[in-house]
Design a protein around this motif. Sequence first.
Motif, PDB file in Angstrom:
ATOM      1  N   LEU A 169      40.835  47.835  26.644  1.00 12.20           N
ATOM      2  CA  LEU A 169      40.418  46.566  27.131  1.00 12.20           C
ATOM      3  C   LEU A 169      41.202  46.524  28.600  1.00 12.20           C
ATOM      4  O   LEU A 169      42.468  46.192  28.122  1.00 12.20           O
ATOM      5  CB  LEU A 169      40.652  45.564  26.351  1.00 12.20           C
ATOM      6  CG  LEU A 169      39.691  44.073  26.935  1.00 12.20           C
ATOM      7  CD1 LEU A 169      38.408  44.112  27.433  1.00 12.20           C
ATOM      8  CD2 LEU A 169      40.017  42.989  26.129  1.00 12.20           C
ATOM      9  N   THR A 170      40.346  46.163  29.421  1.00 10.47           N
ATOM     10  CA  THR A 170      41.783  45.776  30.880  1.00 10.47           C
ATOM     11  C   THR A 170      41.346  44.546  31.308  1.00 10.47           C
ATOM     12  O   THR A 170      40.388  44.458  31.250  1.00 10.47           O
ATOM     13  CB  THR A 170      42.551  47.247  31.365  1.00 10.47           C
ATOM     14  OG1 THR A 170      43.334  47.150  32.532  1.00 10.47           O
ATOM     15  CG2 THR A 170      40.754  47.787  32.324  1.00 10.47           C
ATOM     16  N   GLU A 171      41.703  44.837  32.561  1.00 12.62           N
ATOM     17  CA  GLU A 171      40.875  43.550  33.737  1.00 12.62           C
ATOM     18  C   GLU A 171      40.708  44.085  34.791  1.00 12.62           C
ATOM     19  O   GLU A 171      42.055  44.709  35.280  1.00 12.62           O
ATOM     20  CB  GLU A 171      42.694  42.030  33.613  1.00 12.62           C
ATOM     21  CG  GLU A 171      41.864  41.139  32.151  1.00 12.62           C
ATOM     22  CD  GLU A 171      42.857  40.152  32.309  1.00 12.62           C
ATOM     23  OE1 GLU A 171      43.405  40.327  33.329  1.00 12.62           O
ATOM     24  OE2 GLU A 171      42.663  39.357  31.773  1.00 12.62           O
ATOM     25  N   MET A 172      39.616  43.815  35.810  1.00  7.96           N
ATOM     26  CA  MET A 172      39.174  43.742  37.164  1.00  7.96           C
ATOM     27  C   MET A 172      40.557  43.463  37.537  1.00  7.96           C
ATOM     28  O   MET A 172      40.386  41.600  37.537  1.00  7.96           O
ATOM     29  CB  MET A 172      38.239  43.831  37.488  1.00  7.96           C
ATOM     30  CG  MET A 172      36.762  45.555  36.753  1.00  7.96           C
ATOM     31  SD  MET A 172      35.200  44.934  37.046  1.00  7.96           S
ATOM     32  CE  MET A 172      35.353  45.126  38.675  1.00  7.96           C
ATOM     33  N   SER A 173      40.469  43.321  39.638  1.00  8.69           N
ATOM     34  CA  SER A 173      41.118  41.703  40.111  1.00  8.69           C
ATOM     35  C   SER A 173      40.412  40.856  39.589  1.00  8.69           C
ATOM     36  O   SER A 173      38.850  41.258  39.965  1.00  8.69           O
ATOM     37  CB  SER A 173      41.109  42.744  41.134  1.00  8.69           C
ATOM     38  OG  SER A 173      42.064  43.402  41.198  1.00  8.69           O
ATOM     39  N   ALA A 174      40.901  39.933  39.961  1.00  9.10           N
ATOM     40  CA  ALA A 174      40.101  38.702  40.197  1.00  9.10           C
ATOM     41  C   ALA A 174      39.135  38.339  41.480  1.00  9.10           C
ATOM     42  O   ALA A 174      40.030  39.017  42.575  1.00  9.10           O
ATOM     43  CB  ALA A 174      41.098  37.356  39.880  1.00  9.10           C
ATOM     44  N   PRO A 175      38.179  38.120  41.384  1.00  7.26           N
ATOM     45  CA  PRO A 175      36.808  38.241  42.621  1.00  7.26           C
ATOM     46  C   PRO A 175      37.821  37.123  43.886  1.00  7.26           C
ATOM     47  O   PRO A 175      37.670  37.312  44.300  1.00  7.26           O
ATOM     48  CB  PRO A 175      35.739  37.917  42.262  1.00  7.26           C
ATOM     49  CG  PRO A 175      35.946  36.748  40.748  1.00  7.26           C
ATOM     50  CD  PRO A 175      36.861  37.766  39.904  1.00  7.26           C
ATOM     51  N   SER A 176      37.861  36.647  43.258  1.00  6.45           N
ATOM     52  CA  SER A 176      38.523  34.881  44.229  1.00  6.45           C
ATOM     53  C   SER A 176      39.675  34.379  43.500  1.00  6.45           C
ATOM     54  O   SER A 176      39.926  34.523  42.365  1.00  6.45           O
ATOM     55  CB  SER A 176      37.866  34.175  44.581  1.00  6.45           C
ATOM     56  OG  SER A 176      36.729  33.164  43.825  1.00  6.45           O
ATOM     57  N   PRO A 177      40.490  33.562  44.632  1.00  3.61           N
ATOM     58  CA  PRO A 177      41.496  33.194  43.749  1.00  3.61           C
ATOM     59  C   PRO A 177      41.462  32.191  43.077  1.00  3.61           C
ATOM     60  O   PRO A 177      40.673  31.212  42.990  1.00  3.61           O
ATOM     61  CB  PRO A 177      42.096  32.581  45.141  1.00  3.61           C
ATOM     62  CG  PRO A 177      41.698  32.937  46.898  1.00  3.61           C
ATOM     63  CD  PRO A 177      40.494  33.613  46.409  1.00  3.61           C
ATOM     64  N   GLY A 178      42.167  31.365  42.057  1.00  4.29           N
ATOM     65  CA  GLY A 178      42.029  30.990  41.204  1.00  4.29           C
ATOM     66  C   GLY A 178      40.354  31.298  39.778  1.00  4.29           C
ATOM     67  O   GLY A 178      40.746  30.683  38.709  1.00  4.29           O
ATOM     68  N   THR A 182      38.016  39.485  35.355  1.00  4.78           N
ATOM     69  CA  THR A 182      36.583  40.223  34.798  1.00  4.78           C
ATOM     70  C   THR A 182      37.422  41.582  33.249  1.00  4.78           C
ATOM     71  O   THR A 182      38.321  42.267  33.931  1.00  4.78           O
ATOM     72  CB  THR A 182      35.190  40.864  35.758  1.00  4.78           C
ATOM     73  OG1 THR A 182      35.244  39.889  36.568  1.00  4.78           O
ATOM     74  CG2 THR A 182      34.525  41.885  34.541  1.00  4.78           C
ATOM     75  N   PRO A 183      36.954  41.247  32.001  1.00  2.91           N
ATOM     76  CA  PRO A 183      37.307  42.246  31.218  1.00  2.91           C
ATOM     77  C   PRO A 183      36.727  43.133  31.445  1.00  2.91           C
ATOM     78  O   PRO A 183      35.647  43.168  31.127  1.00  2.91           O
ATOM     79  CB  PRO A 183      37.663  41.251  30.339  1.00  2.91           C
ATOM     80  CG  PRO A 183      36.396  40.645  30.341  1.00  2.91           C
ATOM     81  CD  PRO A 183      36.944  40.395  31.352  1.00  2.91           C
ATOM     82  N   VAL A 184      37.457  44.785  31.073  1.00  4.78           N
ATOM     83  CA  VAL A 184      36.184  45.827  31.345  1.00  4.78           C
ATOM     84  C   VAL A 184      36.627  46.751  30.694  1.00  4.78           C
ATOM     85  O   VAL A 184      38.336  46.976  29.525  1.00  4.78           O
ATOM     86  CB  VAL A 184      36.301  46.463  32.854  1.00  4.78           C
ATOM     87  CG1 VAL A 184      35.304  45.734  33.279  1.00  4.78           C
ATOM     88  CG2 VAL A 184      37.640  46.954  33.469  1.00  4.78           C
ATOM     89  N   PHE A 185      36.260  48.324  29.999  1.00  2.95           N
ATOM     90  CA  PHE A 185      36.990  48.898  29.162  1.00  2.95           C
ATOM     91  C   PHE A 185      37.636  50.059  29.919  1.00  2.95           C
ATOM     92  O   PHE A 185      36.560  50.525  30.854  1.00  2.95           O
ATOM     93  CB  PHE A 185      36.672  49.264  27.805  1.00  2.95           C
ATOM     94  CG  PHE A 185      36.402  47.997  26.796  1.00  2.95           C
ATOM     95  CD1 PHE A 185      37.187  47.864  25.943  1.00  2.95           C
ATOM     96  CD2 PHE A 185      34.742  47.193  26.674  1.00  2.95           C
ATOM     97  CE1 PHE A 185      36.798  46.933  25.202  1.00  2.95           C
ATOM     98  CE2 PHE A 185      35.285  46.288  26.129  1.00  2.95           C
ATOM     99  CZ  PHE A 185      35.772  46.542  24.877  1.00  2.95           C
ATOM    100  N   ARG A 186      38.473  50.707  30.010  1.00  2.00           N
ATOM    101  CA  ARG A 186      38.968  52.048  30.523  1.00  2.00           C
ATOM    102  C   ARG A 186      38.040  52.866  30.359  1.00  2.00           C
ATOM    103  O   ARG A 186      37.841  54.345  30.804  1.00  2.00           O
ATOM    104  CB  ARG A 186      40.944  52.457  30.380  1.00  2.00           C
ATOM    105  CG  ARG A 186      41.335  51.245  31.136  1.00  2.00           C
ATOM    106  CD  ARG A 186      42.746  51.826  30.766  1.00  2.00           C
ATOM    107  NE  ARG A 186      43.690  51.673  29.942  1.00  2.00           N
ATOM    108  CZ  ARG A 186      43.876  50.674  28.784  1.00  2.00           C
ATOM    109  NH1 ARG A 186      44.184  49.737  29.640  1.00  2.00           N
ATOM    110  NH2 ARG A 186      44.221  50.781  28.057  1.00  2.00           N
ATOM    111  N   ASN A 187      38.126  53.276  29.308  1.00  4.74           N
ATOM    112  CA  ASN A 187      37.289  54.515  28.323  1.00  4.74           C
ATOM    113  C   ASN A 187      36.161  54.161  27.814  1.00  4.74           C
ATOM    114  O   ASN A 187      35.898  53.207  26.685  1.00  4.74           O
ATOM    115  CB  ASN A 187      38.695  55.000  27.656  1.00  4.74           C
ATOM    116  CG  ASN A 187      40.045  55.049  27.356  1.00  4.74           C
ATOM    117  OD1 ASN A 187      40.005  56.417  28.603  1.00  4.74           O
ATOM    118  ND2 ASN A 187      40.566  54.410  27.063  1.00  4.74           N
TER     119      ASN A 187
END
Length: 222
Positions: A169-178, A182-187
């Motif tokens: 489990l990792t995280e994508m960049s936040a779509p906008s400030p604040g 979004t949590p995603v899986f690497r594998n």
Amino acid sequence: MTGLNALAAHLDYTAPEHREGCTAKGWEVDYRIHTTFRESGYTGHSCPIGIEDKGACGHGDEYKELVVRIYCPKCGAATTLDAELPGMPMVFDTARLGMGVKPRRCGQVWIYQGPPPRLGLLMDPPGDPQWYLVARRNALRLAPEDIVGVVEPALGPKGGPGYTVSYGLTEMSAPSPGERPTPVFRNHGRLQDLFFPTVTAAARWLDENAVAFEPAATRRTA
């Protein structure tokens, strides 16, 4: 995005806090739905979509408000939550929300069910969950570091139904400030031809291989 509905059903929830010294374990919770009016310098309904029927769009001065109050009669701590309703809320059970159902143990991990693909009417069968979270502990609320992976439906080499896994489990960049990332899986197991006949078999694989992709701070030591 793999397992997002299951992650959303279990992560990022919190609870009010009792006052210091309070020994109560639970809360009193109730809600009210009522019609109210916007506090604005503008009056009248001006949206062209609903000139004749101002209930057709939701931009009118009048709207349905939901008020939820959570309080402890013992210590007096209280929280209120207000929200505008686009429509009347439906009554579900925990199976339809994918939360509140007791997880089942599999080795050193726990299997949590996610929501079913469709949330039909209350009398309709909810169907099987589409995703199952696999976590390191049994808890009312999970944190990202608890998640080992997710089990999801897949087709086997001969086209038969079964399951695969995603993990890391990792995280994508936040779509906008604040906003929260979004949590995603690497594998993704389907890219590695990982296929399992049951949810339990998939969870067991995650359990046996979890050390390889556990966060350093959570790895078990002998």
